[in-house]
Structure formats: structure tokens, C-alpha cells
Write a protein that holds these residues in place. Sequence first.
Motif, short mmCIF file in Angstrom:
data_model
loop_
_atom_site.label_atom_id
_atom_site.label_comp_id
_atom_site.label_asym_id
_atom_site.label_seq_id
_atom_site.Cartn_x
_atom_site.Cartn_y
_atom_site.Cartn_z
N VAL A 186 0.87 -1.18 0.00
CA VAL A 186 0.00 0.00 0.00
C VAL A 186 0.90 1.22 0.00
N ASP A 187 0.89 1.95 -1.08
CA ASP A 187 1.80 3.09 -1.28
C ASP A 187 1.12 4.38 -0.85
N LEU A 188 1.62 4.97 0.24
CA LEU A 188 1.06 6.21 0.79
C LEU A 188 2.06 7.36 0.72
N ARG A 189 3.05 7.26 -0.13
CA ARG A 189 4.11 8.28 -0.14
C ARG A 189 3.58 9.68 -0.46
N TYR A 190 2.51 9.77 -1.25
CA TYR A 190 1.99 11.07 -1.65
C TYR A 190 0.57 11.28 -1.12
N ASN A 191 0.27 10.65 -0.01
CA ASN A 191 -1.06 10.73 0.57
C ASN A 191 -1.05 11.72 1.74
N GLY A 192 -1.79 12.80 1.60
CA GLY A 192 -1.81 13.84 2.63
C GLY A 192 -2.92 13.70 3.64
N GLY A 193 -3.67 12.58 3.59
CA GLY A 193 -4.68 12.34 4.62
C GLY A 193 -6.07 12.22 4.06
N GLY A 194 -7.05 12.64 4.86
CA GLY A 194 -8.45 12.52 4.47
C GLY A 194 -9.32 12.12 5.63
N HIS A 195 -10.14 11.10 5.41
CA HIS A 195 -11.19 10.72 6.35
C HIS A 195 -10.80 9.50 7.19
N SER A 196 -10.97 9.63 8.49
CA SER A 196 -10.72 8.52 9.40
C SER A 196 -11.62 7.33 9.10
N ASP A 197 -12.86 7.61 8.65
CA ASP A 197 -13.78 6.52 8.30
C ASP A 197 -13.23 5.66 7.16
N MET A 198 -12.56 6.29 6.21
CA MET A 198 -11.99 5.54 5.08
C MET A 198 -10.80 4.70 5.55
N VAL A 199 -10.04 5.23 6.50
CA VAL A 199 -8.96 4.45 7.10
C VAL A 199 -9.53 3.19 7.74
N ALA A 200 -10.61 3.36 8.49
CA ALA A 200 -11.22 2.21 9.16
C ALA A 200 -11.73 1.20 8.14
N LEU A 201 -12.32 1.68 7.04
CA LEU A 201 -12.84 0.76 6.03
C LEU A 201 -11.73 -0.05 5.39
N LEU A 202 -10.66 0.61 4.96
CA LEU A 202 -9.56 -0.12 4.34
C LEU A 202 -8.90 -1.07 5.33
N THR A 203 -8.69 -0.61 6.55
CA THR A 203 -8.07 -1.46 7.57
C THR A 203 -8.90 -2.71 7.82
N SER A 204 -10.20 -2.60 7.67
CA SER A 204 -11.09 -3.73 7.94
C SER A 204 -10.81 -4.93 7.04
N TYR A 205 -10.23 -4.69 5.88
CA TYR A 205 -9.92 -5.80 4.97
C TYR A 205 -8.79 -6.68 5.51
N PHE A 206 -8.02 -6.19 6.46
CA PHE A 206 -6.82 -6.89 6.89
C PHE A 206 -6.98 -7.65 8.20
N PHE A 207 -8.20 -7.68 8.74
CA PHE A 207 -8.46 -8.39 9.99
C PHE A 207 -9.74 -9.22 9.84
N ASP A 208 -9.72 -10.39 10.41
CA ASP A 208 -10.95 -11.18 10.46
C ASP A 208 -11.34 -11.38 11.92
N GLY A 209 -12.45 -12.05 12.15
CA GLY A 209 -12.92 -12.25 13.52
C GLY A 209 -13.63 -11.03 14.05
N ASP A 210 -13.53 -10.80 15.35
CA ASP A 210 -14.21 -9.69 16.00
C ASP A 210 -13.64 -8.35 15.52
N PRO A 211 -14.47 -7.30 15.52
CA PRO A 211 -13.97 -5.97 15.17
C PRO A 211 -12.77 -5.58 16.02
N VAL A 212 -11.85 -4.82 15.43
CA VAL A 212 -10.61 -4.41 16.08
C VAL A 212 -10.67 -2.92 16.40
N HIS A 213 -10.31 -2.57 17.62
CA HIS A 213 -10.28 -1.18 18.07
C HIS A 213 -9.04 -0.51 17.49
#
Length: 362
Positions: A186-213
Motif C-alpha cells: 500500500v503506497d502512501l508516499r503522496y497521501n496527505g490524509g483525508g477521512h478517518s472513516d476511510m482508514v477504518a474501512l480499508l483497515t477492515s480488509y486486513f483483519f478477520d474475527g471480531d472488530p478491532v479497536h
Amino acid sequence: MHHPSRRAAIAAITCFSLLPASALGQAQPQEAPEDLAIDKAMRTSVIDAVARLTESNYVFPDRAKEIARAIRRHEKNGDYNDIATGNALAERLTQDLQAVTPDRHLKVFFTVEERPMQDTPGEPSAAEEAERRLGAIRRNFGIERAEQLDGNVGYLKLTKFDDPALAGETLAASMRFLGNTDALIVDLRYNGGGHSDMVALLTSYFFDGDPVHLVDLYDRKTNETSQSWTAPYVPGPLYVGKPVYVVTGTRTFSAAEQFAYCLQKMGRAQVVGETTRGGAHFAHIFQIDPHFAVMVPIGNATSPVTKSNWEGTGVIPDVAVAGDVAVRTAHRLALEKLLDSTTDARHADYLKMLVAEMKEQK
């Protein structure tokens, strides 16, 4: 970084005007002026608003008072009296704000073209919201590339974490495309940020089982702390049981840092590249008048793992390399990881060849 429930946006505007006809009788496009003269009344109004809005909204009340006192002291001492243009005032005010607290989310903006005033302070106007949506579509919601690299390593380049209400379907399509790869960069070298909700959505693809805090988000205005968690469901396949590498650079900031920090501290990804800019606060943009706005951090993020964040320090990479070789380095690391785990002799030979070629490229 945008708080999940509070969104604001500011765009740099480039416009063109038509000058009188040239010798050929054709109108020629010219760039609009990049600056604007300001008078004492406008200068005073902007300075007072910056001090007031910072004092009443900045995430840390004691520091907010200190910042406002510093701005008012500069004004009383006549330090702004000779400033005669909008850009110069915005730059000087930003400099003075950040001299008190080196918070890169705290800054003053100036645009020559008039901006619509907000119906609710700190919230985008209807015109800004429409402009934001159009801009998001034109940049494909910051999802610039999704491709398969040699050795079946996936590559996802993100230049922004856009609002998932707009970007969710495009992200899901990208993750479906990458779902059959054996490792992901995941290349974030030129990423200046954005929405925390989108971070949570993308991060959700990398964990299974119970939701992660993921993070706690403190909001000064409400004096409340909300929590960001992975989603119990995402469209498309999860990306679990496979190595993930997050590539960072000196321009990686805010929500992009949140993504890198969360995956790193939870042991789900290796961070490769350069130390990031260091902005763990989320902010509102307050339109002062049609030309000036001030971004004020109104809250901050805290990791439940470290009880800290990346404010001022940035995300420190696990593998520190220059930005221009970071993707190649992450690709090589992924291939070596896959080589260690494969039981397919023919595929192992192929991976060995790729690793050898990449090492020769040094």
C-alpha cells in the motif's frame, strides 16, 4: 485528518480570464492573479478571527489560550502593520501559530478567488460540498493505481483517504482485484490524509474475527472520546493471512499516518520508506471571509495499543529507505517473504529469480 462526523474541505482554485484579443484577433487565456492587496480593516479582521477561532476551538485549551495571546501580542506590537497582501498575511500568521505549537494542521489559507461562506462555521457550504464531490470523482477518490506486480504481489497506490460514502465502491473494486495476490504493498508516499472513516474501512480488509479497536478520537467541543473500529463486514474478500507492506514518505500525513501507524503497531504490516510528517490531530476549516480561512485542530487520535500517537514524531518505518526506492524495497521484501513460505518448487525458483534481479538493480 477528518473526524468521522465532522467534515470540512478547502481546495486550491486555479482560474483563467480572457484578455483583449491579440493581434490575431483571438482571446488568450491568462492565469488569474496569485495575490491580492489587503487594507488595514481586512488585515485586522483576519488577525482577530484567527486568534478567536484558535482560542475557542484548538484541541488543547491551555495551548489555545497561549496561541491566541501570541497572535494578539504580535498585532499589538505592530508586527503585521506592513503586511499588504493576502498571501503574505496567511504565511506570517501560519508561521506565528506554528511557532507556539508545531502543529502542521494549524494554518491559515488565502485564495484570490472568493470562497462561499459556510452556513455552519467549520462545516463546508453547499457549494463547497458539490465542488468536493466533483473533485473526488475526478481524482478517482485518491485510488490512483491497483495492479499486480511480478511474483503475484499486489500494489495499491492511494493519494487520499476520501469519504467512504463516495469512495467505498471504488475501494471495494480495487480490493476485489487485489484479492488473489499473495502479498500487498500500500503506497502512501503522496497521501496527505483525508477521512478517518476511510482508514477504518480499508483497515477492515486486513483483519478477520471480531472488530478491532483502531483509535480513540477526542473532540474538544463535545469533550467526548469516540472509538474507531474495523467494520464487521466489507464488500469483497478479506485480505488476511498474507503479508502487507505500507510504503511511506515525507509527504505522508494525517489520516494516511493513522493507517500506517495502526497496522504497524498491531503487527499487521511492515512500514517501509521514510518517516512521515507527524500529524495526529483532526481539524475543521473555518471560513473567515471570502478570501481567508483558518484550519484549527479540534481533536486528536490516540492508539489503544501505544496509548500515544504520531503527532510531531511521525510514523517511524520498520525498514528505513529513501522514498524513491521504497516501493522496490517493499516488493523485494514481499518476494523474500513469499519465498520463505512457498512449498511449490517451481514457484520458488521463479521467486528466487525475481529477488536476484531486484538485488542486481541496486
